[in-house]
Design a protein around this motif. Structure first.
Motif, PDB file in Angstrom:
ATOM      1  N   GLU A  24      -7.243   7.354  -0.731  1.00 63.53           N
ATOM      2  CA  GLU A  24      -6.776   6.857  -2.244  1.00 63.53           C
ATOM      3  C   GLU A  24      -5.455   7.654  -2.667  1.00 63.53           C
ATOM      4  O   GLU A  24      -5.528   8.927  -2.441  1.00 63.53           O
ATOM      5  CB  GLU A  24      -8.012   6.893  -2.794  1.00 63.53           C
ATOM      6  CG  GLU A  24      -7.598   6.119  -4.402  1.00 63.53           C
ATOM      7  CD  GLU A  24      -8.724   6.312  -5.052  1.00 63.53           C
ATOM      8  OE1 GLU A  24      -8.685   5.823  -6.216  1.00 63.53           O
ATOM      9  OE2 GLU A  24      -9.816   6.872  -4.813  1.00 63.53           O
ATOM     10  N   TRP A  25      -4.545   7.079  -3.121  1.00 63.24           N
ATOM     11  CA  TRP A  25      -3.712   7.444  -3.797  1.00 63.24           C
ATOM     12  C   TRP A  25      -4.077   8.653  -4.930  1.00 63.24           C
ATOM     13  O   TRP A  25      -5.242   8.090  -6.021  1.00 63.24           O
ATOM     14  CB  TRP A  25      -2.533   6.808  -4.225  1.00 63.24           C
ATOM     15  CG  TRP A  25      -1.848   6.188  -3.383  1.00 63.24           C
ATOM     16  CD1 TRP A  25      -1.802   6.418  -2.061  1.00 63.24           C
ATOM     17  CD2 TRP A  25      -1.064   4.935  -3.511  1.00 63.24           C
ATOM     18  NE1 TRP A  25      -1.010   5.428  -1.388  1.00 63.24           N
ATOM     19  CE2 TRP A  25      -0.512   4.205  -2.020  1.00 63.24           C
ATOM     20  CE3 TRP A  25      -0.502   4.348  -4.614  1.00 63.24           C
ATOM     21  CZ2 TRP A  25       0.156   3.393  -2.144  1.00 63.24           C
ATOM     22  CZ3 TRP A  25       0.241   3.243  -4.346  1.00 63.24           C
ATOM     23  CH2 TRP A  25       0.727   2.865  -3.130  1.00 63.24           C
ATOM     24  N   ASN A  27      -2.871   8.780  -7.976  1.00 62.46           N
ATOM     25  CA  ASN A  27      -2.696   7.939  -9.154  1.00 62.46           C
ATOM     26  C   ASN A  27      -3.915   6.924  -9.291  1.00 62.46           C
ATOM     27  O   ASN A  27      -4.022   6.409 -10.279  1.00 62.46           O
ATOM     28  CB  ASN A  27      -1.264   7.716  -9.423  1.00 62.46           C
ATOM     29  CG  ASN A  27      -0.946   6.720  -8.457  1.00 62.46           C
ATOM     30  OD1 ASN A  27      -1.652   6.502  -7.648  1.00 62.46           O
ATOM     31  ND2 ASN A  27       0.277   6.303  -8.466  1.00 62.46           N
ATOM     32  N   ALA A  29      -3.625   4.118  -7.629  1.00 64.26           N
ATOM     33  CA  ALA A  29      -3.002   2.935  -7.743  1.00 64.26           C
ATOM     34  C   ALA A  29      -2.916   2.136  -6.452  1.00 64.26           C
ATOM     35  O   ALA A  29      -2.393   1.090  -6.547  1.00 64.26           O
ATOM     36  CB  ALA A  29      -1.491   2.927  -8.387  1.00 64.26           C
ATOM     37  N   GLY A  30      -3.442   3.001  -5.295  1.00 63.43           N
ATOM     38  CA  GLY A  30      -3.584   2.145  -4.017  1.00 63.43           C
ATOM     39  C   GLY A  30      -3.766   3.202  -3.037  1.00 63.43           C
ATOM     40  O   GLY A  30      -4.541   4.200  -3.345  1.00 63.43           O
ATOM     41  N   SER A  47      -0.517  -0.831  -2.344  1.00 65.64           N
ATOM     42  CA  SER A  47      -0.901  -0.961  -3.852  1.00 65.64           C
ATOM     43  C   SER A  47      -2.246  -1.653  -3.770  1.00 65.64           C
ATOM     44  O   SER A  47      -2.495  -2.324  -2.703  1.00 65.64           O
ATOM     45  CB  SER A  47      -0.264  -1.398  -4.943  1.00 65.64           C
ATOM     46  OG  SER A  47       0.228  -2.900  -4.586  1.00 65.64           O
ATOM     47  N   TYR A  48      -3.276  -1.535  -4.781  1.00 70.19           N
ATOM     48  CA  TYR A  48      -4.558  -2.188  -4.512  1.00 70.19           C
ATOM     49  C   TYR A  48      -4.178  -3.627  -4.583  1.00 70.19           C
ATOM     50  O   TYR A  48      -5.003  -4.461  -3.799  1.00 70.19           O
ATOM     51  CB  TYR A  48      -5.350  -1.714  -5.820  1.00 70.19           C
ATOM     52  CG  TYR A  48      -6.214  -0.538  -5.361  1.00 70.19           C
ATOM     53  CD1 TYR A  48      -6.926  -0.334  -4.134  1.00 70.19           C
ATOM     54  CD2 TYR A  48      -6.094   0.677  -6.067  1.00 70.19           C
ATOM     55  CE1 TYR A  48      -7.584   0.510  -3.791  1.00 70.19           C
ATOM     56  CE2 TYR A  48      -6.797   1.865  -5.926  1.00 70.19           C
ATOM     57  CZ  TYR A  48      -7.460   1.815  -4.700  1.00 70.19           C
ATOM     58  OH  TYR A  48      -8.251   3.065  -4.298  1.00 70.19           O
ATOM     59  N   ARG A  49      -3.265  -3.932  -5.428  1.00 76.34           N
ATOM     60  CA  ARG A  49      -2.884  -5.523  -5.379  1.00 76.34           C
ATOM     61  C   ARG A  49      -2.326  -6.123  -4.162  1.00 76.34           C
ATOM     62  O   ARG A  49      -2.849  -7.135  -3.487  1.00 76.34           O
ATOM     63  CB  ARG A  49      -1.710  -5.881  -6.267  1.00 76.34           C
ATOM     64  CG  ARG A  49      -1.517  -7.240  -6.441  1.00 76.34           C
ATOM     65  CD  ARG A  49      -0.263  -7.235  -7.493  1.00 76.34           C
ATOM     66  NE  ARG A  49      -0.280  -8.866  -7.786  1.00 76.34           N
ATOM     67  CZ  ARG A  49       0.034  -9.368  -9.154  1.00 76.34           C
ATOM     68  NH1 ARG A  49       0.164  -8.355 -10.322  1.00 76.34           N
ATOM     69  NH2 ARG A  49       0.195 -10.532  -9.334  1.00 76.34           N
ATOM     70  N   ASP A  50      -1.770  -5.199  -3.432  1.00 79.28           N
ATOM     71  CA  ASP A  50      -1.243  -5.559  -1.883  1.00 79.28           C
ATOM     72  C   ASP A  50      -2.490  -5.679  -1.086  1.00 79.28           C
ATOM     73  O   ASP A  50      -2.442  -6.524  -0.222  1.00 79.28           O
ATOM     74  CB  ASP A  50      -0.010  -4.840  -1.580  1.00 79.28           C
ATOM     75  CG  ASP A  50       1.290  -4.882  -2.206  1.00 79.28           C
ATOM     76  OD1 ASP A  50       1.399  -6.000  -2.834  1.00 79.28           O
ATOM     77  OD2 ASP A  50       2.021  -3.826  -2.098  1.00 79.28           O
TER      78      ASP A  50
END
Length: 67
Positions: A24-25, A27, A29-30, A47-50
């Protein structure tokens, strides 16, 4: 992607000789996906969205065909 990593998960596939690592990053975010084998290491930052979109795509591809 970011210098400080906070969470790591490992999976070792002995049959194929691969090590899969998810980090996990810092920040939040991904994640970074790292695949290591005898040919080297591949790093895939998402990223989590990707990652969510990739999960949907994989589920669609692996879903049994419905006729």
């Amino acid at each position: 992607m970011y210098t400080k990593k906070i969470k790591k998960t490992f999976f070792h596939d002995q049959e194929e000789g691969k090590l899969l690592e998810v980090t996990e990053w810092a920040n939040g975010a991904g994640v970074d996906f790292a695949i290591s084998d005898d040919k080297g290491r591949q790093l895939i930052p998402l990223s989590y969205r990707d990652a969510k979109n990739l999960r949907r795509l994989i589920r669609h591809v692996l879903r049994p065909n419905v006729d």
